[in-house]
Design an enzyme around this catalytic site. Structure first.
Site, PDB file in Angstrom:
ATOM      1  N   ILE A 139       0.871  -1.168   0.000  1.00 19.50           N
ATOM      2  CA  ILE A 139       0.000   0.000   0.000  1.00 19.50           C
ATOM      3  C   ILE A 139       0.914   1.224   0.000  1.00 19.50           C
ATOM      4  O   ILE A 139       2.068   1.147   0.399  1.00 19.50           O
ATOM      5  CB  ILE A 139      -0.976   0.026   1.203  1.00 19.50           C
ATOM      6  CG1 ILE A 139      -0.237  -0.061   2.532  1.00 19.50           C
ATOM      7  CG2 ILE A 139      -2.002  -1.085   1.096  1.00 19.50           C
ATOM      8  CD1 ILE A 139      -1.161   0.000   3.753  1.00 19.50           C
ATOM      9  N   ASP A 140       0.389   2.339  -0.474  1.00 17.09           N
ATOM     10  CA  ASP A 140       1.217   3.531  -0.639  1.00 17.09           C
ATOM     11  C   ASP A 140       1.741   4.055   0.699  1.00 17.09           C
ATOM     12  O   ASP A 140       1.171   3.788   1.762  1.00 17.09           O
ATOM     13  CB  ASP A 140       0.412   4.640  -1.327  1.00 17.09           C
ATOM     14  CG  ASP A 140      -0.049   4.243  -2.712  1.00 17.09           C
ATOM     15  OD1 ASP A 140       0.646   3.442  -3.357  1.00 17.09           O
ATOM     16  OD2 ASP A 140      -1.118   4.723  -3.141  1.00 17.09           O
ATOM     17  N   LYS A 141       2.796   4.830   0.618  1.00 13.38           N
ATOM     18  CA  LYS A 141       3.437   5.404   1.801  1.00 13.38           C
ATOM     19  C   LYS A 141       2.434   6.089   2.723  1.00 13.38           C
ATOM     20  O   LYS A 141       2.480   5.908   3.948  1.00 13.38           O
ATOM     21  CB  LYS A 141       4.518   6.399   1.356  1.00 13.38           C
ATOM     22  CG  LYS A 141       5.165   7.176   2.498  1.00 13.38           C
ATOM     23  CD  LYS A 141       6.131   8.226   1.951  1.00 13.38           C
ATOM     24  CE  LYS A 141       6.687   9.081   3.086  1.00 13.38           C
ATOM     25  NZ  LYS A 141       7.586  10.156   2.579  1.00 13.38           N
ATOM     26  N   ARG A 240      -7.150   5.659  -5.872  1.00 16.13           N
ATOM     27  CA  ARG A 240      -6.855   7.075  -6.072  1.00 16.13           C
ATOM     28  C   ARG A 240      -7.139   7.501  -7.514  1.00 16.13           C
ATOM     29  O   ARG A 240      -7.745   8.553  -7.769  1.00 16.13           O
ATOM     30  CB  ARG A 240      -5.401   7.355  -5.700  1.00 16.13           C
ATOM     31  CG  ARG A 240      -5.085   7.051  -4.239  1.00 16.13           C
ATOM     32  CD  ARG A 240      -3.589   7.002  -3.965  1.00 16.13           C
ATOM     33  NE  ARG A 240      -2.950   8.291  -4.213  1.00 16.13           N
ATOM     34  CZ  ARG A 240      -1.636   8.467  -4.204  1.00 16.13           C
ATOM     35  NH1 ARG A 240      -0.828   7.433  -3.963  1.00 16.13           N
ATOM     36  NH2 ARG A 240      -1.130   9.658  -4.427  1.00 16.13           N
TER      37      ARG A 240
END
Length: 308
Positions: A139-141, A240
């Site tokens: 998962i993204d930062k 997103r």
């Protein structure tokens, strides 16, 4: 061993700067990296090194070498982990905002992998190599929430196969900008690298991979909507990109248009809340839930939400 690449320019690219030409024809290399190679004298046209400003013409023979990447040692670090579940095969981690999942160029410490190497004393699956031991998905930062990490190759293979078959349950909660009209819906639109900005993903019907997101409204506010998204596929930045494509980017998402005055957020408002799959050893379905992080609950309270 360095990778040798040779390209002959065609007439459609006459007058194009060589750094741009190579970036468009070598999708795995960024323009900045190509400019670095050019600066080192490694890009040769018709036997001579050139500058980034060199403009290609029909018939130019371009040759260059891509050196093998130098991967530094990935070291264990005593970083606290929020472990939701752990056994001899898997670990379920609740990742905080701001933590990168695995080391990459420019970020070889402070990652989830560094913490896992310390916690597991190096006992992680090796299928994805030394930079991503144990990591099956990311998962993204700035996305918070649940990840499954595998301690051995067998478990990794079982979980990865479920990922491939899209049989894993992955539900995210988010706050998006604007008020969604429909109570629920599905976005079925392929996602690939943006043709205009390599740092971004985009709806890419020519070169993208199938991506499906199901969303449902949890609560509406003045100018914002609290939603839950369930992934049928798992592409980079999927939620997103899909919500932004509907005109409802995630609040705080500076990459896809989610910045609004008055909200000081570190990245997108997105939380991986539910993760479910068939356990690689027991063969039973297991499901884990992660409470919304404090920043998310504070936002809901600020917006007047019943779910705050």
């Amino acid at each position: 061993m360095a990778k040798e690449i040779s390209i002959i320019c065609d007439g459609f690219n006459d007058g194009l700067r060589i750094d741009r030409f190579l970036a468009e024809n070598c999708s795995d290399l960024s323009r900045s990296y190509i400019q670095k190679l050019i600066g080192q004298g490694l890009v040769i046209v018709d036997g001579k090194p050139v500058k980034s400003s060199f403009k290609v013409t029909d018939g130019d023979e371009i040759a260059f070498s891509v050196p093998d990447p130098v991967i530094p040692d990935i070291l264990p670090e005593n970083i606290p982990l929020d472990i939701v579940y752990e056994d001899t095969d898997i670990i379920i981690v609740n990742k905080p905002k701001g933590m990168v999942v695995h080391p990459a160029s420019g970020s070889y410490s402070g990652t989830l992998v560094n913490a896992l190497l310390y916690h597991c004393e190096g006992s992680l699956s090796g299928i994805n190599g030394v930079e991503r031991p144990g990591i099956v998905h990311r998962i993204d930062k700035d996305t918070t929430g649940l990840l499954v990490v595998c301690k051995n190759d067998r478990s990794h293979q079982v979980i990865a196969e479920q990922m491939k078959e899209h049989s894993i349950t992955r539900r995210y909660e988010a706050i998006c900008i604007g008020v969604l009209k429909d109570d629920e819906g599905t976005v079925d639109a392929p996602i690939g690298r943006s043709p205009t900005d390599r740092k971004k993903m985009a709806i890419n019907r020519q070169n993208g991979k199938r991506a499906v997101t199901h969303y449902k409204v949890l609560e509406r506010f003045k100018g914002y909507t609290h939603i839950v998204c369930e992934l049928e596929t798992g592409r980079t930045h999927q939620i997103r990109v899909h919500m932004s494509s509907l005109g409802h980017p995630l609040l705080g998402d500076e990459v896809y248009g989610g910045i609004r005055p008055g909200f000081e957020l570190e990245g997108q408002c997105l939380h991986a809340r539910v993760l479910g799959f068939i356990h690689p050893t027991t063969g039973e379905y297991v499901e884990f839930d992660s409470e919304l992080p404090d920043y998310f609950k504070e936002l809901l309270h600020r917006l007047g939400g019943r779910n705050a």
